[in-house]
Design a protein around this motif. Structure first.
Motif, PDB file in Angstrom:
ATOM      1  N   UNK A   1      14.077 -32.157-102.301  1.00 25.82           N
ATOM      2  CA  UNK A   1      13.559 -33.260-101.499  1.00 25.82           C
ATOM      3  C   UNK A   1      14.482 -33.487-100.312  1.00 25.82           C
ATOM      4  N   UNK A   2      13.900 -33.499 -99.125  1.00 22.19           N
ATOM      5  CA  UNK A   2      14.641 -33.767 -97.898  1.00 22.19           C
ATOM      6  C   UNK A   2      14.084 -35.055 -97.299  1.00 22.19           C
ATOM      7  N   UNK A   3      14.967 -36.007 -96.996  1.00 25.18           N
ATOM      8  CA  UNK A   3      14.528 -37.275 -96.410  1.00 25.18           C
ATOM      9  C   UNK A   3      15.245 -37.489 -95.091  1.00 25.18           C
ATOM     10  N   UNK A   4      14.508 -38.035 -94.126  1.00 25.89           N
ATOM     11  CA  UNK A   4      15.111 -38.404 -92.851  1.00 25.89           C
ATOM     12  C   UNK A   4      14.458 -39.680 -92.343  1.00 25.89           C
ATOM     13  N   UNK A   5      15.196 -40.393 -91.542  1.00 28.16           N
ATOM     14  CA  UNK A   5      14.670 -41.609 -90.944  1.00 28.16           C
ATOM     15  C   UNK A   5      14.932 -41.537 -89.442  1.00 28.16           C
ATOM     16  N   UNK A   6      13.917 -41.102 -88.676  1.00 27.40           N
ATOM     17  CA  UNK A   6      14.135 -40.906 -87.246  1.00 27.40           C
ATOM     18  C   UNK A   6      14.139 -42.179 -86.412  1.00 27.40           C
ATOM     19  N   UNK A   7      13.708 -43.313 -86.989  1.00 27.23           N
ATOM     20  CA  UNK A   7      13.634 -44.539 -86.196  1.00 27.23           C
ATOM     21  C   UNK A   7      13.811 -45.756 -87.083  1.00 27.23           C
ATOM     22  N   UNK A   8      14.487 -46.769 -86.533  1.00 25.25           N
ATOM     23  CA  UNK A   8      14.572 -48.085 -87.173  1.00 25.25           C
ATOM     24  C   UNK A   8      14.726 -49.131 -86.081  1.00 25.25           C
ATOM     25  N   UNK A   9      14.103 -50.285 -86.301  1.00 21.64           N
ATOM     26  CA  UNK A   9      14.210 -51.386 -85.359  1.00 21.64           C
ATOM     27  C   UNK A   9      13.301 -52.522 -85.781  1.00 21.64           C
ATOM     28  N   UNK A  10      13.604 -53.729 -85.327  1.00 24.20           N
ATOM     29  CA  UNK A  10      12.781 -54.902 -85.639  1.00 24.20           C
ATOM     30  C   UNK A  10      12.568 -55.086 -87.144  1.00 24.20           C
ATOM     31  N   UNK A  11      13.613 -54.872 -87.926  1.00 24.22           N
ATOM     32  CA  UNK A  11      13.572 -55.012 -89.390  1.00 24.22           C
ATOM     33  C   UNK A  11      12.615 -54.033 -90.066  1.00 24.22           C
ATOM     34  N   UNK A  12      12.343 -52.905 -89.414  1.00 21.98           N
ATOM     35  CA  UNK A  12      11.495 -51.872 -89.997  1.00 21.98           C
ATOM     36  C   UNK A  12      12.157 -50.519 -89.799  1.00 21.98           C
ATOM     37  N   UNK A  13      11.713 -49.538 -90.583  1.00 22.31           N
ATOM     38  CA  UNK A  13      12.211 -48.171 -90.419  1.00 22.31           C
ATOM     39  C   UNK A  13      11.104 -47.197 -90.808  1.00 22.31           C
ATOM     40  N   UNK A  14      11.148 -46.023 -90.214  1.00 22.31           N
ATOM     41  CA  UNK A  14      10.219 -44.949 -90.537  1.00 22.31           C
ATOM     42  C   UNK A  14      10.993 -43.894 -91.315  1.00 22.31           C
ATOM     43  N   UNK A  15      10.425 -43.440 -92.432  1.00 21.96           N
ATOM     44  CA  UNK A  15      11.084 -42.429 -93.258  1.00 21.96           C
ATOM     45  C   UNK A  15      10.104 -41.281 -93.492  1.00 21.96           C
ATOM     46  N   UNK A  16      10.601 -40.059 -93.380  1.00 22.16           N
ATOM     47  CA  UNK A  16       9.804 -38.861 -93.631  1.00 22.16           C
ATOM     48  C   UNK A  16      10.484 -38.072 -94.733  1.00 22.16           C
ATOM     49  N   UNK A  17       9.699 -37.622 -95.696  1.00 20.07           N
ATOM     50  CA  UNK A  17      10.236 -36.859 -96.827  1.00 20.07           C
ATOM     51  C   UNK A  17       9.418 -35.581 -96.987  1.00 20.07           C
ATOM     52  N   UNK A  18      10.114 -34.470 -97.197  1.00 21.67           N
ATOM     53  CA  UNK A  18       9.460 -33.197 -97.490  1.00 21.67           C
ATOM     54  C   UNK A  18       9.912 -32.750 -98.875  1.00 21.67           C
ATOM     55  N   UNK A  19       8.965 -32.239 -99.658  1.00 18.90           N
ATOM     56  CA  UNK A  19       9.269 -31.834-101.032  1.00 18.90           C
ATOM     57  C   UNK A  19       8.836 -30.384-101.225  1.00 18.90           C
ATOM     58  N   UNK A  20       9.778 -29.556-101.715  1.00 26.11           N
ATOM     59  CA  UNK A  20       9.524 -28.141-101.957  1.00 26.11           C
ATOM     60  C   UNK A  20       9.556 -27.838-103.452  1.00 26.11           C
ATOM     61  N   UNK A  21       8.744 -26.893-103.860  1.00 20.01           N
ATOM     62  CA  UNK A  21       8.749 -26.411-105.244  1.00 20.01           C
ATOM     63  C   UNK A  21       9.995 -25.550-105.466  1.00 20.01           C
ATOM     64  N   UNK A  22      10.285 -25.207-106.741  1.00 16.70           N
ATOM     65  CA  UNK A  22      11.433 -24.322-107.000  1.00 16.70           C
ATOM     66  C   UNK A  22      11.287 -22.944-106.337  1.00 16.70           C
ATOM     67  N   UNK A  23      10.046 -22.564-106.004  1.00 14.69           N
ATOM     68  CA  UNK A  23       9.814 -21.272-105.352  1.00 14.69           C
ATOM     69  C   UNK A  23       9.893 -21.368-103.826  1.00 14.69           C
ATOM     70  N   UNK A  24      10.222 -22.552-103.311  1.00 13.20           N
ATOM     71  CA  UNK A  24      10.370 -22.732-101.873  1.00 13.20           C
ATOM     72  C   UNK A  24       9.081 -23.049-101.133  1.00 13.20           C
ATOM     73  N   UNK A  25       8.035 -23.424-101.862  1.00 15.56           N
ATOM     74  CA  UNK A  25       6.755 -23.778-101.249  1.00 15.56           C
ATOM     75  C   UNK A  25       6.776 -25.258-100.883  1.00 15.56           C
ATOM     76  N   UNK A  26       6.444 -25.576 -99.633  1.00 13.37           N
ATOM     77  CA  UNK A  26       6.339 -26.975 -99.222  1.00 13.37           C
ATOM     78  C   UNK A  26       5.088 -27.554 -99.887  1.00 13.37           C
ATOM     79  N   UNK A  27       5.287 -28.430-100.871  1.00 10.94           N
ATOM     80  CA  UNK A  27       4.154 -28.961-101.630  1.00 10.94           C
ATOM     81  C   UNK A  27       3.662 -30.298-101.101  1.00 10.94           C
ATOM     82  N   UNK A  28       4.536 -31.075-100.459  1.00 11.34           N
ATOM     83  CA  UNK A  28       4.109 -32.388 -99.982  1.00 11.34           C
ATOM     84  C   UNK A  28       5.004 -32.876 -98.843  1.00 11.34           C
ATOM     85  N   UNK A  29       4.404 -33.661 -97.973  1.00 14.05           N
ATOM     86  CA  UNK A  29       5.127 -34.395 -96.933  1.00 14.05           C
ATOM     87  C   UNK A  29       4.727 -35.853 -97.074  1.00 14.05           C
TER      88      UNK A  29
END
Length: 125
Positions: A72-100
């Protein structure tokens, strides 16, 4: 990330539901960890964080095994006004991107101690 216990293999919907639960449970921490004030440690500052919206894009649902280790890789490219945006990518053990996952979170009240946070939390329920 992975589920603590095995999930029924006959039900792919159970695997997807478990992944959805896990993605929502861990994604918000990225906003608080990344956008905390410089010079302050998160251990001494307690913030109330709530999900405003949570979207999951399943790219390869057949490859999801929530009871096996996934990257699981998580990043937050923006925050402001008491809010934040978070993006997460999840890969299977075989390296397949299964979800964003994309989530907007609200970061509000600051508490001076863990007890203040617990009083606030249980008062809401």
């Amino acid at each position: 990330v992975r589920a603590k216990e095995p999930i029924q293999q006959r039900s792919p919907h159970a695997q997807l539901a478990a992944l959805a639960y896990m993605s929502d449970a861990y994604i918000m921490a990225a906003a608080v960890q990344i956008h905390d004030l410089p010079g302050q440690k998160f251990e001494t500052k307690f913030a109330m964080v709530a999900s405003l919206n949570h979207t999951i894009y399943f790219h390869h649902p057949e490859a999801v095994r929530a009871d096996e280790w996934m990257c699981s890789e998580r990043e937050s490219p923006w925050a402001g006004n008491d809010r934040a945006l978070v993006i997460q990518r999840i890969w299977s053990p075989k390296g397949i991107l299964v979800a964003t996952c994309v989530q907007e979170v609200s970061i509000s009240s600051t508490f001076s101690s863990p007890m203040d946070f617990l009083h606030y939390l249980f008062r809401l329920r």
